[in-house]
Scaffold this motif. Structure first.
Motif, short mmCIF file in Angstrom:
data_model
loop_
_atom_site.label_atom_id
_atom_site.label_comp_id
_atom_site.label_asym_id
_atom_site.label_seq_id
_atom_site.Cartn_x
_atom_site.Cartn_y
_atom_site.Cartn_z
N VAL A 1 3.85 -16.79 -6.74
CA VAL A 1 5.12 -17.18 -6.12
C VAL A 1 4.85 -18.14 -4.96
O VAL A 1 5.49 -19.19 -4.85
CB VAL A 1 5.91 -15.94 -5.64
CG1 VAL A 1 7.05 -16.33 -4.71
CG2 VAL A 1 6.42 -15.15 -6.83
N LEU A 2 3.89 -17.80 -4.11
CA LEU A 2 3.56 -18.67 -2.99
C LEU A 2 2.97 -20.00 -3.47
O LEU A 2 3.27 -21.06 -2.91
CB LEU A 2 2.58 -17.98 -2.04
CG LEU A 2 3.16 -16.85 -1.21
CD1 LEU A 2 2.07 -16.18 -0.39
CD2 LEU A 2 4.28 -17.34 -0.31
N THR B 1 0.81 -1.22 0.00
CA THR B 1 0.00 0.00 0.00
C THR B 1 0.85 1.27 0.00
O THR B 1 0.29 2.37 0.02
CB THR B 1 -0.95 0.01 1.21
OG1 THR B 1 -0.19 -0.07 2.42
CG2 THR B 1 -1.93 -1.16 1.14
N SER B 2 2.18 1.13 -0.04
CA SER B 2 3.07 2.29 -0.08
C SER B 2 3.12 2.88 -1.48
O SER B 2 2.81 2.21 -2.46
CB SER B 2 4.48 1.89 0.35
OG SER B 2 4.50 1.52 1.70
N LEU C 1 0.12 -8.28 -5.79
CA LEU C 1 -0.57 -9.40 -5.17
C LEU C 1 -0.75 -10.61 -6.09
O LEU C 1 -0.47 -11.74 -5.67
CB LEU C 1 -1.90 -8.94 -4.58
CG LEU C 1 -2.63 -9.94 -3.69
CD1 LEU C 1 -1.74 -10.44 -2.56
CD2 LEU C 1 -3.89 -9.31 -3.13
N PRO C 2 -1.19 -10.44 -7.34
CA PRO C 2 -1.33 -11.63 -8.20
C PRO C 2 0.00 -12.36 -8.39
O PRO C 2 0.05 -13.60 -8.38
CB PRO C 2 -1.85 -11.06 -9.52
CG PRO C 2 -2.50 -9.77 -9.16
CD PRO C 2 -1.69 -9.23 -8.00
N GLU C 3 1.07 -11.61 -8.53
CA GLU C 3 2.39 -12.20 -8.69
C GLU C 3 2.84 -12.89 -7.40
O GLU C 3 3.38 -14.00 -7.42
CB GLU C 3 3.39 -11.11 -9.09
CG GLU C 3 4.74 -11.62 -9.48
CD GLU C 3 5.66 -10.48 -9.92
OE1 GLU C 3 6.85 -10.58 -9.63
OE2 GLU C 3 5.16 -9.50 -10.54
N GLY D 1 10.48 -14.57 -1.59
CA GLY D 1 10.45 -13.96 -2.91
C GLY D 1 9.25 -13.04 -3.11
O GLY D 1 8.82 -12.82 -4.24
N LEU D 2 8.72 -12.49 -2.02
CA LEU D 2 7.54 -11.63 -2.11
C LEU D 2 7.86 -10.16 -2.22
O LEU D 2 6.96 -9.34 -2.41
CB LEU D 2 6.63 -11.87 -0.89
CG LEU D 2 6.13 -13.31 -0.75
CD1 LEU D 2 5.28 -13.44 0.49
CD2 LEU D 2 5.37 -13.74 -1.99
#
Length: 87
Positions: free
Chosen positions: A71-72, A10-11, A65-67, A51-52
């Motif tokens: 990754v997760l 959110t930054s 978020l979709p990426e 890797g987030l």
């Protein structure tokens, strides 16, 4: 780690660990009415290990978020199937 990811997501852009720490501590103080010492280095280490986030110098940025979900999903061997109908 979840709070740090949310704060970065959110930054307005890449942010230093110190700024994340101060921002989360201020947010928690407002929400719960008590001072909390947020462990930023533990949180950012987890996010980097998963890797987030990406790092450029001393600045961190959350993957979109979709990426991050993808990754997760790969890390958890398809435990969650994002993009499936109804999800």
């Amino acid at each position: 780690a979840i709070l740090a990811y949310w704060y970065l997501l959110t930054s307005a852009g890449p942010t230093s660990a110190d700024a994340i720490d101060r921002g989360i501590e201020a947010w928690l103080r407002t929400r719960i009415g008590h001072a909390v010492d947020f462990e930023i280095h533990d949180a950012t280490a987890k996010l980097e290990r998963l890797g987030l986030v990406t790092r450029t110098g001393d600045r961190l940025a959350a993957r979109p978020l979709p990426e991050a979900k993808a990754v997760l999903d790969r890390a958890w061997d398809g435990y969650f199937e994002f993009g499936a109908p109804g999800r």
